[in-house]
Design a protein around this motif. Structure first.
Motif, PDB file in Angstrom:
ATOM      1  N   LEU A 104       0.831  -1.207   0.000  1.00  0.00           N
ATOM      2  CA  LEU A 104       0.000   0.000   0.000  1.00  0.00           C
ATOM      3  C   LEU A 104       0.865   1.256   0.000  1.00  0.00           C
ATOM      4  N   GLU A 105       1.957   1.221   0.747  1.00  0.00           N
ATOM      5  CA  GLU A 105       2.865   2.372   0.780  1.00  0.00           C
ATOM      6  C   GLU A 105       3.484   2.624  -0.593  1.00  0.00           C
ATOM      7  N   GLU A 106       3.786   1.539  -1.325  1.00  0.00           N
ATOM      8  CA  GLU A 106       4.324   1.695  -2.682  1.00  0.00           C
ATOM      9  C   GLU A 106       3.272   2.258  -3.631  1.00  0.00           C
ATOM     10  N   PHE A 107       2.046   1.775  -3.502  1.00  0.00           N
ATOM     11  CA  PHE A 107       0.964   2.300  -4.339  1.00  0.00           C
ATOM     12  C   PHE A 107       0.763   3.792  -4.090  1.00  0.00           C
ATOM     13  N   LEU A 162       0.814  11.485  -6.658  1.00  0.00           N
ATOM     14  CA  LEU A 162       1.142  12.385  -7.765  1.00  0.00           C
ATOM     15  C   LEU A 162      -0.114  12.996  -8.378  1.00  0.00           C
ATOM     16  N   ASN A 163      -1.270  12.424  -8.052  1.00  0.00           N
ATOM     17  CA  ASN A 163      -2.547  12.908  -8.579  1.00  0.00           C
ATOM     18  C   ASN A 163      -3.500  13.149  -7.413  1.00  0.00           C
ATOM     19  N   GLN A 164      -3.746  14.418  -7.119  1.00  0.00           N
ATOM     20  CA  GLN A 164      -4.593  14.779  -5.982  1.00  0.00           C
ATOM     21  C   GLN A 164      -6.059  14.977  -6.371  1.00  0.00           C
ATOM     22  N   ARG A 165      -6.339  15.013  -7.674  1.00  0.00           N
ATOM     23  CA  ARG A 165      -7.712  15.263  -8.123  1.00  0.00           C
ATOM     24  C   ARG A 165      -8.583  14.006  -8.092  1.00  0.00           C
ATOM     25  N   THR A 166      -7.985  12.856  -8.381  1.00  0.00           N
ATOM     26  CA  THR A 166      -8.751  11.609  -8.501  1.00  0.00           C
ATOM     27  C   THR A 166      -9.078  11.041  -7.124  1.00  0.00           C
ATOM     28  N   THR A 167     -10.340  10.602  -6.959  1.00  0.00           N
ATOM     29  CA  THR A 167     -10.775  10.026  -5.672  1.00  0.00           C
ATOM     30  C   THR A 167     -10.564   8.517  -5.648  1.00  0.00           C
ATOM     31  N   ASN A 168     -11.177   7.811  -6.599  1.00  0.00           N
ATOM     32  CA  ASN A 168     -11.031   6.354  -6.662  1.00  0.00           C
ATOM     33  C   ASN A 168      -9.755   6.019  -7.437  1.00  0.00           C
ATOM     34  N   LYS A 169      -8.692   5.769  -6.698  1.00  0.00           N
ATOM     35  CA  LYS A 169      -7.382   5.626  -7.323  1.00  0.00           C
ATOM     36  C   LYS A 169      -6.972   4.180  -7.593  1.00  0.00           C
ATOM     37  N   VAL A 170      -7.888   3.247  -7.347  1.00  0.00           N
ATOM     38  CA  VAL A 170      -7.574   1.820  -7.526  1.00  0.00           C
ATOM     39  C   VAL A 170      -8.602   1.170  -8.447  1.00  0.00           C
ATOM     40  N   GLN A 182       1.337   0.270 -11.633  1.00  0.00           N
ATOM     41  CA  GLN A 182       1.579  -0.686 -10.547  1.00  0.00           C
ATOM     42  C   GLN A 182       0.366  -1.606 -10.451  1.00  0.00           C
ATOM     43  N   PHE A 183       0.624  -2.885 -10.431  1.00  0.00           N
ATOM     44  CA  PHE A 183      -0.479  -3.820 -10.217  1.00  0.00           C
ATOM     45  C   PHE A 183       0.064  -5.139  -9.680  1.00  0.00           C
ATOM     46  N   LEU A 184      -0.836  -5.879  -9.068  1.00  0.00           N
ATOM     47  CA  LEU A 184      -0.499  -7.206  -8.560  1.00  0.00           C
ATOM     48  C   LEU A 184      -1.619  -8.161  -8.959  1.00  0.00           C
ATOM     49  N   ALA A 185      -1.255  -9.252  -9.612  1.00  0.00           N
ATOM     50  CA  ALA A 185      -2.232 -10.261 -10.049  1.00  0.00           C
ATOM     51  C   ALA A 185      -2.083 -11.496  -9.178  1.00  0.00           C
ATOM     52  N   PHE A 186      -3.183 -11.942  -8.594  1.00  0.00           N
ATOM     53  CA  PHE A 186      -3.164 -13.046  -7.632  1.00  0.00           C
ATOM     54  C   PHE A 186      -4.218 -14.070  -8.040  1.00  0.00           C
ATOM     55  N   ILE A 187      -3.832 -15.323  -8.120  1.00  0.00           N
ATOM     56  CA  ILE A 187      -4.772 -16.383  -8.505  1.00  0.00           C
ATOM     57  C   ILE A 187      -5.480 -16.930  -7.272  1.00  0.00           C
ATOM     58  N   HIS A 188      -6.794 -16.987  -7.332  1.00  0.00           N
ATOM     59  CA  HIS A 188      -7.590 -17.660  -6.308  1.00  0.00           C
ATOM     60  C   HIS A 188      -8.040 -19.002  -6.886  1.00  0.00           C
ATOM     61  N   ASN A 189      -7.776 -20.044  -6.165  1.00  0.00           N
ATOM     62  CA  ASN A 189      -8.146 -21.391  -6.649  1.00  0.00           C
ATOM     63  C   ASN A 189      -8.811 -22.219  -5.564  1.00  0.00           C
ATOM     64  N   GLU A 190      -9.435 -21.532  -4.592  1.00  0.00           N
ATOM     65  CA  GLU A 190     -10.040 -22.259  -3.476  1.00  0.00           C
ATOM     66  C   GLU A 190     -11.354 -22.931  -3.846  1.00  0.00           C
ATOM     67  N   ILE A 250      -8.516 -14.818 -11.533  1.00  0.00           N
ATOM     68  CA  ILE A 250      -7.416 -13.899 -11.252  1.00  0.00           C
ATOM     69  C   ILE A 250      -7.958 -12.584 -10.720  1.00  0.00           C
ATOM     70  N   HIS A 251      -7.508 -12.207  -9.519  1.00  0.00           N
ATOM     71  CA  HIS A 251      -7.822 -10.904  -8.941  1.00  0.00           C
ATOM     72  C   HIS A 251      -6.635  -9.976  -9.197  1.00  0.00           C
ATOM     73  N   ILE A 252      -6.933  -8.760  -9.622  1.00  0.00           N
ATOM     74  CA  ILE A 252      -5.873  -7.803  -9.930  1.00  0.00           C
ATOM     75  C   ILE A 252      -6.138  -6.508  -9.161  1.00  0.00           C
ATOM     76  N   TYR A 253      -5.181  -6.125  -8.358  1.00  0.00           N
ATOM     77  CA  TYR A 253      -5.222  -4.850  -7.647  1.00  0.00           C
ATOM     78  C   TYR A 253      -4.329  -3.915  -8.427  1.00  0.00           C
ATOM     79  N   CYS A 254      -4.924  -2.902  -9.055  1.00  0.00           N
ATOM     80  CA  CYS A 254      -4.172  -2.057  -9.993  1.00  0.00           C
ATOM     81  C   CYS A 254      -4.382  -0.581  -9.677  1.00  0.00           C
ATOM     82  N   SER A 255      -3.300   0.179  -9.676  1.00  0.00           N
ATOM     83  CA  SER A 255      -3.403   1.620  -9.469  1.00  0.00           C
ATOM     84  C   SER A 255      -3.935   2.283 -10.742  1.00  0.00           C
TER      85      SER A 255
END
Length: 263
Positions: A41-44, A50-58, A97-105, A112-117
């Protein structure tokens, strides 16, 4: 294959859900090196600030192939699908920046879940206009291209199948009404028209360029559907009313024979 996307504030709860190792494992990432959700989260935030105007940043994204397809797709295939999916959404895999994670439960059903800035490394926000619809079409396009099962195509097939079934039912009902009319041994074609109209079917003549009747059509008043007589049954020929009388007599004889046998 199903594609989903929505813009959101993001945060620890969403990221913790995505990177939960009890649900699956990481597929790949871009421009990130942290291990814990807090580090990530700190890296994101570095790029997002760098962008203060956007609210939903993810962007919370999901790419879910069918169970049949996931059984034959390895991690390299899934990574390729993810990269294509991101590119279809105009996400620069080098500059986001993004992270792709496979759910196989869920019983071998990998998704595939992707958390992307939304904010790239230069501070520019990716448009989220109709992002949900775009994700659906991106998944459909990729599935079609790769010969995979598309959720959108399954839906279209179901609709077409339902329409075909309904059409067959309508044609059957019209034919049954036609048979009922000709079994009455009517004395004229006009009488046949009146009987059919009383049952909700208007019989319309088809006129050629010479002004001659070359056939007839059936109009179902309730549904406004219009069919050639041959579309209902190839044996129907209304140009010669004698044909109707002949068929009506045969139908009556058949019914009488069945009645005598049962008696």
């Amino acid at each position: 294959m199903i594609g989903m996307a929505k813009a959101c504030p993001g945060g620890g709860s969403l990221l913790n859900y995505i990177i939960n190792e009890r649900k699956g494992y990481e597929l790949f990432r871009s421009n990130l090196c942290g291990n814990t959700s807090q580090e990530l989260l700190e890296e994101f935030r570095i790029s997002q600030e760098l962008n203060q105007r956007t609210t939903n940043k993810v962007l919370s994204l999901v790419l879910s192939p069918s169970i049949e397809d996931t059984e034959k797709l390895n991690d390299q295939d899934l990574k390729g699908l993810t990269i294509e999916f991101l590119k279809e959404l105009n996400i620069n895999t080098e500059n986001h920046q993004f992270l792709a994670f496979i759910h196989n439960e869920k019983q071998k059903h990998k998704h595939i879940h992707i958390y992307c800035s939304r904010i790239d490394l230069t501070g520019k926000a990716l448009s989220d206009h109709f992002i949900g619809k775009k994700a659906q079409w991106a998944a459909h396009k990729i599935a079609t291209k790769r010969g995979l099962i598309s959720a959108k195509q399954i839906m279209v097939n179901k609709i077409n199948s339902a329409d075909d079934k309904e059409l067959k039912t309508t044609k059957k009902e019209i034919f049954e009404k036609h048979q009922k009319a000709i079994s009455m041994q009517l004395d004229s074609l006009d009488s046949y028209f009146d009987v059919m109209k009383s049952m909700g079917i208007i019989v319309q003549p088809s006129i050629n360029k010479q002004g001659q009747i070359q056939g007839h059509r059936f109009l179902n008043v309730a549904t406004n559907e219009n069919f050639k007589t041959s579309e209902i049954n190839r044996k129907i020929n209304l140009k010669n009313f004698g044909e109707i009388q002949k068929i009506g007599e045969q139908t009556s004889k058949t019914k009488a024979t069945k009645f005598r046998r049962n008696d």
